[in-house]
Write a protein that holds these residues in place. Sequence first.
Motif, PDB file in Angstrom:
ATOM      1  N   SER A  66      49.673  17.000  39.554  1.00  0.00           N
ATOM      2  CA  SER A  66      50.930  16.292  39.313  1.00  0.00           C
ATOM      3  C   SER A  66      50.813  15.488  38.028  1.00  0.00           C
ATOM      4  N   PHE A  67      51.949  15.254  37.397  1.00  0.00           N
ATOM      5  CA  PHE A  67      51.973  14.468  36.169  1.00  0.00           C
ATOM      6  C   PHE A  67      53.232  13.626  36.144  1.00  0.00           C
ATOM      7  N   GLY A  68      53.291  12.695  35.205  1.00  0.00           N
ATOM      8  CA  GLY A  68      54.423  11.782  35.113  1.00  0.00           C
ATOM      9  C   GLY A  68      55.359  12.140  33.977  1.00  0.00           C
ATOM     10  N   VAL A  69      56.607  11.692  34.095  1.00  0.00           N
ATOM     11  CA  VAL A  69      57.595  11.849  33.032  1.00  0.00           C
ATOM     12  C   VAL A  69      58.292  10.510  32.843  1.00  0.00           C
ATOM     13  N   THR A  70      58.210   9.966  31.629  1.00  0.00           N
ATOM     14  CA  THR A  70      58.899   8.719  31.299  1.00  0.00           C
ATOM     15  C   THR A  70      60.094   9.044  30.405  1.00  0.00           C
ATOM     16  N   SER A 116      54.891  13.899  23.589  1.00  0.00           N
ATOM     17  CA  SER A 116      56.218  13.454  23.176  1.00  0.00           C
ATOM     18  C   SER A 116      57.259  14.487  23.583  1.00  0.00           C
ATOM     19  N   LEU A 117      58.298  14.041  24.299  1.00  0.00           N
ATOM     20  CA  LEU A 117      59.381  14.949  24.678  1.00  0.00           C
ATOM     21  C   LEU A 117      60.204  15.369  23.462  1.00  0.00           C
ATOM     22  N   ALA A 118      60.213  14.535  22.425  1.00  0.00           N
ATOM     23  CA  ALA A 118      61.019  14.825  21.244  1.00  0.00           C
ATOM     24  C   ALA A 118      60.338  15.813  20.307  1.00  0.00           C
ATOM     25  N   THR A 119      59.017  15.675  20.134  1.00  0.00           N
ATOM     26  CA  THR A 119      58.314  16.459  19.116  1.00  0.00           C
ATOM     27  C   THR A 119      57.210  17.356  19.668  1.00  0.00           C
ATOM     28  N   GLY A 120      56.747  17.103  20.894  1.00  0.00           N
ATOM     29  CA  GLY A 120      55.612  17.834  21.433  1.00  0.00           C
ATOM     30  C   GLY A 120      54.273  17.307  20.960  1.00  0.00           C
ATOM     31  N   HIS A 121      54.275  16.238  20.170  1.00  0.00           N
ATOM     32  CA  HIS A 121      53.026  15.657  19.680  1.00  0.00           C
ATOM     33  C   HIS A 121      52.208  15.114  20.846  1.00  0.00           C
ATOM     34  N   ASN A 137      53.732   6.827  40.044  1.00  0.00           N
ATOM     35  CA  ASN A 137      54.827   6.723  39.074  1.00  0.00           C
ATOM     36  C   ASN A 137      54.231   6.517  37.694  1.00  0.00           C
ATOM     37  N   SER A 138      55.064   6.667  36.677  1.00  0.00           N
ATOM     38  CA  SER A 138      54.696   6.338  35.298  1.00  0.00           C
ATOM     39  C   SER A 138      55.933   5.794  34.612  1.00  0.00           C
ATOM     40  N   TYR A 232      63.878   5.482  40.676  1.00  0.00           N
ATOM     41  CA  TYR A 232      62.952   4.685  39.872  1.00  0.00           C
ATOM     42  C   TYR A 232      61.855   5.535  39.244  1.00  0.00           C
ATOM     43  N   MET A 233      61.940   6.845  39.370  1.00  0.00           N
ATOM     44  CA  MET A 233      60.966   7.700  38.708  1.00  0.00           C
ATOM     45  C   MET A 233      61.046   7.520  37.199  1.00  0.00           C
ATOM     46  N   GLY A 234      59.903   7.289  36.576  1.00  0.00           N
ATOM     47  CA  GLY A 234      59.861   7.109  35.136  1.00  0.00           C
ATOM     48  C   GLY A 234      60.303   5.747  34.672  1.00  0.00           C
ATOM     49  N   LYS A 235      60.517   4.805  35.614  1.00  0.00           N
ATOM     50  CA  LYS A 235      60.968   3.452  35.288  1.00  0.00           C
ATOM     51  C   LYS A 235      60.041   2.427  35.936  1.00  0.00           C
ATOM     52  N   PRO A 236      60.056   1.181  35.467  1.00  0.00           N
ATOM     53  CA  PRO A 236      59.323   0.127  36.184  1.00  0.00           C
ATOM     54  C   PRO A 236      59.798   0.051  37.631  1.00  0.00           C
TER      55      PRO A 236
END
Length: 338
Positions: A66-70, A116-121, A137-138, A232-236
């Motif tokens: 499993s992994f997180g998505v912010t 990075s979701l924007a660039t893949g970096h 969570n993350s 609240y996934m991806g949030k505080p």
Amino acid sequence: PKQWYQRRVRASHGYSVNYIFTMSLAIWNAPQYKFYKYSTNTQGQVVTEPIANLDGEYMDMRLLHSFGVTENFIVVPRWNVDIGFRSLFTAMTDMNHLCNGATYRPDKPLYIDLISLATGHVTHYELDPQKAVHIMNSFERINEAGQLEVVMDFPTAADPHDPSISAHCQFDVLSVGILKNGTQAYNELQWNTTLRRYVMNLETGVATVTDMPRVWEPLDLLVEFPYINPEYMGKPYCFCYLQGWHMGTMMMGLIKYDVCKEEVVQWSEAGKHASEPVFVPAPGSQGEDDGMIVAPVYDSIKGESLFYVWNAATLKVEAVYSGRAHVPFNIHGMWFNQ
């Protein structure tokens, strides 16, 4: 490629958009972890967008369950559990049971990558070896110095070196015979768990690790299968619901852990074995724990399959439904409003 993970996230815009992110492990050429984003366009068609690839090694193919998505990143931990097969001659034996092919590897660091979701970096971090499976969570935050940090919470082994996953497989314990009998070899093992917070600083390149207080009882619980309010996934967040599993008694109860106040609420009943607690938000909910927790529960005394509903704020049992069919003990679940 084998699908290992999918998770729904809530975008941080003024309107809500649901995405599914998946990871597949390609092993026929050089091993790669491939990440994709799935969305639906205005015509109702599913659009697949590749995000990034992480290179691996044949002799170091890590567990990535499993992994997180912010808001801006995919948060990828590669734990120190090798899931590769020993050779082509043993591949079928190694892969027909998870624990046959899972070997703890303390000789290498834990890898955490922020994509990075924007660039893949990819921003790469290396930390001390550790074992874990399911993310709590993350999320992203700005620290006191005004620097961007990514936070990742996981239940981890309190002592990653003992016991060995391959020597005492948790999945074997889920057989009904062992659930009914607390005198198995597992009852002498200390499957202690620590809830652990990893903080990755994007500006300094430094990652830190903090253990949350183990305030549940008894302390020697395997605390796993975390679930939070999906809004609240991806949030505080503050509240995480987990299964508390005692190997000596085979008790499987529930824990509500408040990561903000470091407090717990617990539920357990003799002979009852709850699986993953799933959060169901109340219609028009006003708070993070405003809703219900649902889960299948196996009654090992009567040999009966049950379905429990708990108040998410207090873990008070609100309803119990008797199963009309036998339900084999299960691990994961999700709730869908439609």
